[in-house]
Design an enzyme around this catalytic site. Sequence first.
Site, short mmCIF file in Angstrom:
data_model
loop_
_atom_site.label_atom_id
_atom_site.label_comp_id
_atom_site.label_asym_id
_atom_site.label_seq_id
_atom_site.Cartn_x
_atom_site.Cartn_y
_atom_site.Cartn_z
N LYS A 1 4.98 2.11 5.00
CA LYS A 1 4.07 0.96 5.08
C LYS A 1 4.33 0.09 6.31
CE LYS A 1 1.66 0.41 0.89
NZ LYS A 1 2.42 1.21 -0.08
N SER B 1 3.72 -6.99 -4.41
CA SER B 1 5.11 -7.18 -4.82
C SER B 1 5.92 -5.96 -4.40
CB SER B 1 5.20 -7.39 -6.33
OG SER B 1 4.51 -6.36 -6.99
N GLU C 1 -1.64 12.38 -6.94
CA GLU C 1 -1.55 11.15 -7.75
C GLU C 1 -0.75 11.42 -9.02
OE1 GLU C 1 -5.66 8.80 -7.59
OE2 GLU C 1 -5.89 10.89 -8.21
N GLY D 1 -2.81 8.28 -13.56
CA GLY D 1 -3.58 7.39 -12.69
C GLY D 1 -4.42 8.16 -11.71
N ASP E 1 -7.47 8.14 -10.66
CA ASP E 1 -8.76 7.59 -10.23
C ASP E 1 -9.26 8.25 -8.94
OD1 ASP E 1 -6.43 5.85 -9.25
OD2 ASP E 1 -8.03 5.35 -7.85
N SER F 1 7.08 9.39 0.99
CA SER F 1 6.55 8.10 1.47
C SER F 1 7.55 6.96 1.49
CB SER F 1 5.33 7.72 0.64
OG SER F 1 5.68 7.63 -0.73
C1 LIG Z 1 2.05 2.07 -0.92
C2 LIG Z 1 2.80 3.29 -1.20
C3 LIG Z 1 2.14 4.49 -1.52
C4 LIG Z 1 0.64 4.60 -1.65
O1 LIG Z 1 0.02 4.39 -0.39
P1 LIG Z 1 -1.54 4.15 -0.29
O2 LIG Z 1 -1.80 3.98 1.17
O3 LIG Z 1 -1.87 2.91 -1.08
O4 LIG Z 1 -2.23 5.33 -0.87
C5 LIG Z 1 2.92 5.62 -1.72
N1 LIG Z 1 4.27 5.58 -1.64
C6 LIG Z 1 4.93 4.46 -1.34
C7 LIG Z 1 6.41 4.51 -1.25
C8 LIG Z 1 4.22 3.27 -1.10
O5 LIG Z 1 4.89 2.15 -0.80
#
Ligand SMILES: *Cc1c(COP(=O)(O)O)cnc(C)c1O
Length: 324
Positions: free
Chosen positions: A55, A80, A206, A210, A212, A307
């Site tokens: 992010k 959060s 997903e 969840g 969606d 991620s």
């Molecule tokens: C925010 C986040 C996601 C999901 O990302 P999106 O862009 O909202 O699809 C996945 N993994 C982590 C660790 C995140 O912080």
Amino acid sequence: MTLILPTFDDVAKASEILKGVAHRTPVLTSRTADSQTGAKIFFKAENYQRMGAFKFRGGYNAIASLNDEQRAKGVLAYSSGNHAQAIALSGQLLGVKTVILMPEDAPAAKKAATEGYGATVVTYDRYTQSREELARAMQEETGMTVVPPYDHFHVIAGQGTAAKELIEDVGELDYLLVCVGGGGLLAGCALAAKGLSPNCQVFGVEPEAGNDGQQSFRQGEIVSIATPRSIADGALTNYLGQLTFAIIQDKVTDMLTVSDAQLIQTMKFFGERMKMVVEPTGCLAAAAILHGALKVPAGSRVGVILSGGNVDLNAYAGFLSQTA
Ligand SMILES: *Cc1c(COP(=O)(O)O)cnc(C)c1O
């Protein structure tokens, strides 16, 4: 209303902006994962990104793309989770004031971490106050710019740099797997993948509870669901964004789901075999290939985005000790 969508060029611009600021995170491989799946898997380790998740890429790109007047007035975000820390750190690095709206009952550690990066945290009661209304009121009063966590041109472009680096580092891919909350990471990575490796098939992943995004993808319109229950706390969004959905519809092959039990297995795999902490949401894409939601021909080259790695260590220990 016509949507203005980012393209591969915007991902390329974001990577210029992020050069020397974001970590070029490592790409890791595992013989165990390869022999289990018959594929050649490349894990892009965004759990080693600054503040512990991808992010940072989108947050920094969004703030860096503001004009001087917007920068002077500051940035407002509501989260959060990892987006809060991404905005706080990016604001600190760029000298832009940031305010983060968080529910009163958010974990103290998250509040402290966000304040540690120099943001002002304003809390609200999630049961009686709407954060959107609160944000709108604060925005009107202060002129601050709201940077949302996923449905934003520069956020999507920034997130896409993760897949751009991955493909630059390892070469073209047959498949790319990306976890999905609101779809910012998936949309950006799909732009990068189609730009650099046009035959690569991109899949979103997903939590089962969840789905969606899967429903939206298959019905051809954004489907909104009640807040799901899953240990993948970064993917508990109720709906995809307008921009992210449009890109996903155009560039993604399909949306897959995995169970919480599979996420726990995958967390254990990363701890035991690869000696790293990946948060539950960060395991979604890997779980899809390791546990068969996506089956690929032998020898396929598969990119997997991990991620993030931000998980409370007591909760993590709890996950690892579950036998299921
Ligand atoms: C925010 C986040 C996601 C999901 O990302 P999106 O862009 O909202 O699809 C996945 N993994 C982590 C660790 C995140 O912080």
